[in-house]
Design an enzyme around this catalytic site. Structure first.
Site, PDB file in Angstrom:
ATOM      1  N   TYR A  36       0.847  -1.197   0.000  1.00 22.45           N
ATOM      2  CA  TYR A  36       0.000   0.000   0.000  1.00 22.45           C
ATOM      3  C   TYR A  36       0.881   1.245   0.000  1.00 22.45           C
ATOM      4  O   TYR A  36       1.582   1.537   0.977  1.00 22.45           O
ATOM      5  CB  TYR A  36      -0.890  -0.034   1.230  1.00 22.45           C
ATOM      6  CG  TYR A  36      -2.078   0.898   1.201  1.00 22.45           C
ATOM      7  CD1 TYR A  36      -3.342   0.416   0.862  1.00 22.45           C
ATOM      8  CD2 TYR A  36      -1.970   2.236   1.545  1.00 22.45           C
ATOM      9  CE1 TYR A  36      -4.450   1.253   0.856  1.00 22.45           C
ATOM     10  CE2 TYR A  36      -3.067   3.078   1.545  1.00 22.45           C
ATOM     11  CZ  TYR A  36      -4.303   2.581   1.201  1.00 22.45           C
ATOM     12  OH  TYR A  36      -5.397   3.410   1.205  1.00 22.45           O
ATOM     13  N   TYR A  93      -5.754   5.461  -6.942  1.00 27.72           N
ATOM     14  CA  TYR A  93      -5.954   5.359  -5.490  1.00 27.72           C
ATOM     15  C   TYR A  93      -7.365   4.843  -5.251  1.00 27.72           C
ATOM     16  O   TYR A  93      -8.337   5.593  -5.295  1.00 27.72           O
ATOM     17  CB  TYR A  93      -5.759   6.730  -4.837  1.00 27.72           C
ATOM     18  CG  TYR A  93      -5.977   6.716  -3.340  1.00 27.72           C
ATOM     19  CD1 TYR A  93      -5.097   6.047  -2.508  1.00 27.72           C
ATOM     20  CD2 TYR A  93      -7.062   7.370  -2.764  1.00 27.72           C
ATOM     21  CE1 TYR A  93      -5.289   6.030  -1.127  1.00 27.72           C
ATOM     22  CE2 TYR A  93      -7.260   7.362  -1.391  1.00 27.72           C
ATOM     23  CZ  TYR A  93      -6.366   6.688  -0.581  1.00 27.72           C
ATOM     24  OH  TYR A  93      -6.554   6.662   0.781  1.00 27.72           O
TER      25      TYR A  93
END
Length: 383
Positions: A292, A336
């Site tokens: 991430y 995102y």
């Protein structure tokens, strides 16, 4: 293996286009992604009996079910803490399948994060809450945005390990290099260099523009079912080898400044211990890492928490490229989507269909948002 140990698998993935102004509602985005994931799996809406999403998602399960033709639900669940929920959606789906609560579970996330509510804009008016009280210790000092919260930990990391901000550039360059060859990525055709990273403007020192993930409108969905059933569907199963959630001591939401140290991610250490224990695997068994990457410093810390390298060596480890990182371009380069697109990339790697395919990928490590209570997965090829 222990825990979930191969009981469930991701059988379908689907997404909308990743844009900066979708022009559609978040419900429409969610519905499109769910329909695409079901079609990818070769299943219909009538096969679905479970749904999992984020507490932050604005599209209720029953609304998405109605919009896509899904009927009765025997399981529905939501996971808190923003991007930290990503891998936990699959964990909860797998738990439901393993216990017989549901047979086919759709996990989804959809938002207009660029054209609508921009998370990077920081704190706005909040109703009184325990979370708001915790932020109250930081907000009066100008720590108003996620970038400013992470900058505090990043500064400490550099100081303790005797490094400069340029070390973060290896993550930015790697993700954007992969995005450059991914037609679905916003930064398709636009790689960057370390010089570009060093020249990008400051956002909150020591974080530069290229250290921060982008903002995206879009949706991503995943279909989880039993491994046995997944074997009968369109694609090879991406087996859930292990799944975990974790919160550390003295945990806050990106402002955990009162812990013993600020150079690591204790919440991810909780996840790492569970994943290695339940899978029986170790860092040398990982073929691809989908980490991430909302902010580059936390990628370096993730390598370190999982034991791929020693503390302070995450930048050099990234630069060496011993373990392929974010072949889709990550959230820095592709989109995102609170980490859900990273899970989809892990599935593609195991199917052998990624645009930046790693040869013979058999085990993929996936992480969710860090700095908050988080989650992780190890997905594996069947057999």
């Amino acid at each position: 293996m222990s825990g979930l140990g191969g009981v469930a698998a991701v059988a379908g993935i689907g997404a909308t286009a990743f844009t900066k102004d979708s022009g559609r509602s978040e419900l429409a985005l969610a519905a499109e992604a769910v329909r695409a994931a079901l079609a990818d799996a070769g299943l219909g809406p009538g096969d679905v009996d479970g749904m999992v999403t984020f507490t932050m998602d604005t599209s209720p399960e029953i609304a998405v079910a109605q919009a896509t033709g899904i009927g009765e639900l025997s399981f529905f669940s939501r996971v808190h803490y923003g991007g930290g929920a990503a891998c936990a959606t699959v964990q909860q789906a797998a738990l439901a399948i393993a216990t017989g609560v549901a047979e086919v579970v759709v996990c989804y996330r959809a938002f207009n994060e660029r054209s609508g509510r921009r998370f990077g804009a920081g704190v706005r008016r909040r109703e009184p809450s325990a979370e708001g009280v915790a932020l109250g210790w930081a907000l009066p000092f100008g720590l108003l945005t996620p970038a400013s919260w992470v900058a505090m930990a990043a500064r400490r990391y550099l100081h303790v390990h005797g490094l400069t901000p340029e070390v973060f550039g290896h993550v930015a360059v790697t993700s954007r290099r992969h995005a450059a060859t991914n037609p679905a990525a916003h930064f398709h055709g636009r790689p960057v260099t370390l010089a570009d990273h060093a020249a990008s403007r400051w956002i909150a020192e020591p974080l530069r523009l290229l250290d921060c993930c982008q903002e995206t409108d879009g949706g991503q969905a995943l279909v989880v079912t039993s491994t046995a059933r997944a074997r009968t569907l369109r694609h090879p199963p991406a087996v859930v080898v292990a799944a975990a959630q974790g919160a550390g001591r003295a945990q806050e939401q990106m402002t955990s400044y009162y812990r013993d140290g600020m150079t690591g991610l204790p919440e991810l250490a909780v996840v790492a211990r569970q994943l290695w224990r339940d899978s029986g695997l170790r860092p040398h068994d990982v073929d691809v890492a989908v980490l991430y990457d909302h902010f580059t410093p936390y990628v370096l810390m993730q390598w370190e928490e999982f034991g791929f390298c020693a503390p302070g060596e995450g930048g050099a480890f990234t630069a060496a490229g011993a373990v392929p990182l974010n072949p889709h371009g990550g959230q820095l380069g592709e989109a995102y989507l609170h980490g859900m697109n990273g899970i989809a990339e892990a599935v593609r790697q195991l199917r052998g269909t990624s645009v930046n395919q790693v040869a013979s990928a058999a085990h993929v490590l996936v992480t969710a948002g860090t700095g908050v209570p988080t989650s992780g997965l190890i997905l594996g090829a069947d057999g």
